[in-house]
Motif scaffolding. Structure first.
Motif, PDB file in Angstrom:
ATOM      1  N   VAL A 120       1.076  -1.590  -0.239  1.00 61.32           N
ATOM      2  CA  VAL A 120       0.366   0.056  -0.047  1.00 61.32           C
ATOM      3  C   VAL A 120       0.353   1.420  -0.090  1.00 61.32           C
ATOM      4  CG1 VAL A 120      -1.887   1.353   1.025  1.00 61.32           C
ATOM      5  CG2 VAL A 120      -2.195  -1.352   1.168  1.00 61.32           C
ATOM      6  N   VAL A 145       1.502   1.790  -3.500  1.00 61.21           N
ATOM      7  CA  VAL A 145       0.896   2.167  -4.375  1.00 61.21           C
ATOM      8  C   VAL A 145       0.698   4.366  -4.169  1.00 61.21           C
ATOM      9  CG1 VAL A 145      -1.938   2.432  -5.312  1.00 61.21           C
ATOM     10  CG2 VAL A 145      -0.463   0.648  -4.701  1.00 61.21           C
ATOM     11  N   THR A 146       0.800   4.780  -2.870  1.00 66.69           N
ATOM     12  CA  THR A 146       0.648   5.484  -2.413  1.00 66.69           C
ATOM     13  C   THR A 146       1.872   5.936  -3.489  1.00 66.69           C
ATOM     14  OG1 THR A 146       0.214   5.331  -0.880  1.00 66.69           O
ATOM     15  CG2 THR A 146       0.471   7.127  -0.447  1.00 66.69           C
ATOM     16  N   ILE A 190       1.329   7.214  -6.392  1.00 69.74           N
ATOM     17  CA  ILE A 190       0.169   7.866  -7.416  1.00 69.74           C
ATOM     18  C   ILE A 190       1.200   9.241  -6.967  1.00 69.74           C
ATOM     19  CG2 ILE A 190      -2.157   9.124  -5.940  1.00 69.74           C
ATOM     20  CD1 ILE A 190      -2.720   6.033  -5.873  1.00 69.74           C
ATOM     21  N   MET A 244       0.920  11.750  -9.959  1.00 70.17           N
ATOM     22  CA  MET A 244       0.434  13.210  -9.594  1.00 70.17           C
ATOM     23  C   MET A 244       1.211  14.204  -9.838  1.00 70.17           C
ATOM     24  SD  MET A 244      -3.004  12.145  -9.581  1.00 70.17           S
ATOM     25  CE  MET A 244      -3.565  13.800  -8.282  1.00 70.17           C
ATOM     26  N   ARG A 275      -3.781   9.481 -16.752  1.00 65.30           N
ATOM     27  CA  ARG A 275      -2.781   9.279 -15.435  1.00 65.30           C
ATOM     28  C   ARG A 275      -2.879   8.821 -14.885  1.00 65.30           C
ATOM     29  NH1 ARG A 275      -4.070  15.277 -12.953  1.00 65.30           N
ATOM     30  NH2 ARG A 275      -6.046  13.590 -12.253  1.00 65.30           N
ATOM     31  N   GLU A 276      -4.186   8.406 -14.340  1.00 69.56           N
ATOM     32  CA  GLU A 276      -4.965   6.864 -13.815  1.00 69.56           C
ATOM     33  C   GLU A 276      -4.363   5.789 -13.782  1.00 69.56           C
ATOM     34  OE1 GLU A 276      -9.162   7.507 -13.567  1.00 69.56           O
ATOM     35  OE2 GLU A 276      -9.102   9.610 -12.584  1.00 69.56           O
ATOM     36  N   SER A 285      -1.963   3.492 -11.696  1.00 68.35           N
ATOM     37  CA  SER A 285      -2.554   2.257 -11.326  1.00 68.35           C
ATOM     38  C   SER A 285      -0.975   1.071 -11.992  1.00 68.35           C
ATOM     39  CB  SER A 285      -3.171   1.572 -12.170  1.00 68.35           C
ATOM     40  OG  SER A 285      -4.497   2.330 -12.310  1.00 68.35           O
TER      41      SER A 285
END
Lengths: 225, 318
Positions: free
Chosen positions: A105, A108-109, A112, A116, A127-128, A132
């Motif tokens: 996790v 993943v943070t 992101i 971003m 972007r998304e 992922s």
């Protein structure tokens, strides 16, 4: 309707990420293979969906490759390898599952935050998908680090590669050549790893890579010393 | 503002919950029986069981305190009230303005607290063992549940269930990664909280791995009937909660006509039966987990819910 297209693409990307977490969570080799096949299947669906909404037919080929090779051929082959080599079916991991998930996790943070920051001007979908995809790549790496068994390391490597394909299909105008080469790279890696398995097993009678760490070259048999 | 019609709907809702809860349990049991190649009892068997237990004499241990006698009523009331807050066929409910999702979690926590106290009241080993396990599961499951609630609250800007339903019904959200992750996390929490496989086996008696059954081992007669009914209503509550947040279509909005309410009344049991079959299939396909793996399972739910919250920030700003 554009919203629906966007949301579905978004959802499929996230599902690939979710299956990555599924890979980290599993403790049995066959379950691991099943989760990996699911991931490849979702990836194929994501590729086909991108082909559909962007009108890029070559992405259908990517989807077909992912579906046939990764969702069917490779899992079946690995299944047979596991049976033939009589590899223990439990996954031996260097870290506990809970700890691995926490690190996952955090990764993943991290990805992101990174994506971003870098792509503030890009379209939301790109972007998304990049966020992922980068997460899937990092989780694949994490899996290769935390698993001792060679088969699960190979699966970690291929899920990493799934992340690369997810990134490639998210970006518009990526030529087919790249994907073909990526697909072949996986095949080559798969074959190499297959041979590698046999060699490790012949030499050490196990696929546990920890035995490699203590190995210091061939030693003569000296029973008297 | 609470109108007369809202109160009427609330009364119908409370009656509906008690009427349908044993049916849902019956459907799950029948599905599991059929999938394991048994004929299984009729879906109405849980009603008969409850009736049989209610008629029997309640035997209470000599050293039981008042707590032991009060607990079944407390537990059933708390869970019934909590279930009354969940919109099932209409979101125009009289109780809705008084309590939100967090109050619902608190009510469930109260019920669990009293069950655990009563389990230790008699002083048998099994009761204490079950209570300790139940509390372990609770400490793991509740953070995950609250995290799911926070995710939804950030997305919808409210923790009130009827408002969430209305917001999703008008298409204010669309398909979201966060919602998909929250769905998986909430399902995992629901499995733990309702004591289903792989966390707890609802069909066991006298096994070392049992959790909920160990706590209520000393109950009999009408007390046991109430405890069993509370368990059935709790299962119905969680299924309804998942249905109303993630599949709210069919639920009538406030101010809609009678025909829409009737549609809600028809679609709700259909959704329930479908979820019951799904739950039965899921339970058949999976084995019970070791007690020491609960932490991983529920920790996974917590992390998923956390991921859902994190992903909210990616998807904002189209």
């Amino acid at each position: 309707m554009a919203d629906f297209y966007y949301d579905t693409a978004h959802l499929l990307g996230a599902l690939v990420l979710l299956t990555s977490f599924g890979l980290l969570y599993q403790r049995r080799l066959f379950a691991l293979l099943n989760v990996f096949a699911t991931q490849a299947f979702v990836l194929a669906a994501a590729a086909a969906w991108q082909a559909f909404i962007h009108g890029e037919p070559h992405l259908y080929i990517t989807a077909l490759l992912a579906l046939s090779l990764k969702a069917i051929v490779i899992p079946v082959a690995l299944h047979r390898i596991i049976l033939r080599l009589e590899i223990p079916r439990a996954v031996d991991s260097a870290l506990g599952v809970g700890m691995t998930m926490v690190i996952g996790v955090s990764l993943v943070t991290l990805s992101i935050l990174l994506v971003m920051g870098v792509t503030s001007g890009a379209a939301a979908l790109t972007r998304e998908d990049l966020a992922s995809a980068l997460s899937v790549v990092l989780l694949g790496l994490l899996m290769m680090i935390t698993r001792r068994n060679a088969v699960s390391q190979v699966i970690g490597f291929m899920s990493l590669e799934n992340g690369l394909i997810l990134a490639a299909i998210g970006v518009e105008g990526m030529p087919l050549v790249v994907e073909m080469s990526v697909a072949f790279a996986v095949m080559v890696a798969f074959i190499v790893f297959g041979i590698f398995f046999f060699h490790i097993r012949e030499r050490f009678d196990t696929l546990d890579l920890q035995n490699l760490e203590t190995f210091r070259g061939e030693r003569e048999e000296r029973p008297w010393s | 503002m609470i109108t007369l019609i809202d109160t009427l709907y609330q009364i119908i809702q409370m009656a509906l919950l008690v009427a349908l809860a044993p049916l849902l349990t019956g459907v799950v049991r029948l599905a599991k029986a059929r999938l394991t190649a048994r004929r299984g009892a009729s879906v109405f068997q849980p009603y008969r069981d409850l009736l049989r237990l209610a008629r029997k004499e309640a035997v209470v241990a000599n050293n039981a305190s008042w707590l032991f006698r009060v607990t079944p009523y407390m537990v059933f009331t708390a869970i019934w009230l909590a279930a009354g807050l969940v919109p099932t066929f209409t979101s125009a409910l009289a109780l809705a303005p008084t309590a939100d999702l967090i109050a619902l979690v608190a009510l469930l926590g109260t019920a669990r607290f009293f069950t655990a106290l009563a389990a230790m009241d008699i002083g048998t080993g099994f009761g204490g063992l079950g209570a300790s396990r139940e509390m372990t599961i609770a400490t793991l499951a509740e953070p995950a549940m609250l995290m799911v609630i926070f995710t939804i609250a950030i997305l919808v800007h409210t923790t009130s269930l009827p408002q969430i339903v209305d917001f999703i019904l008008v298409g204010g959200v669309g398909l979201r990664i966060s919602l998909a992750m929250a769905l998986v996390a909430l399902s995992m929490v629901a499995i733990a909280e309702t004591g289903r496989i792989p966390i707890d086996n609802p069909a066991t008696h006298l096994e070392l791995t049992m959790v909920h059954e160990a706590m209520v081992l000393e109950y009999s007669g009408r007390h046991l009937a109430l405890i069993e009914a509370a368990g059935m209503v709790r299962l119905l509550l969680f299924v309804s909660l998942i249905l109303c947040i993630f599949i709210p279509w069919g639920i009538a909005s406030p101010g809609s006509g009678v025909s829409l309410v009737v549609l809600g009344l028809v679609s709700y049991p259909v959704k329930l039966v479908f979820s019951g079959l799904l739950l039965g299939a899921f339970e058949t396909s999976i084995a019970k987990m070791r007690v020491f793996r609960y932490g991983e399972f529920l920790g996974g739910a917590l992390l998923l819910a956390l991921l859902a919250a994190i992903f909210l920030f990616v998807s904002t700003g189209r």
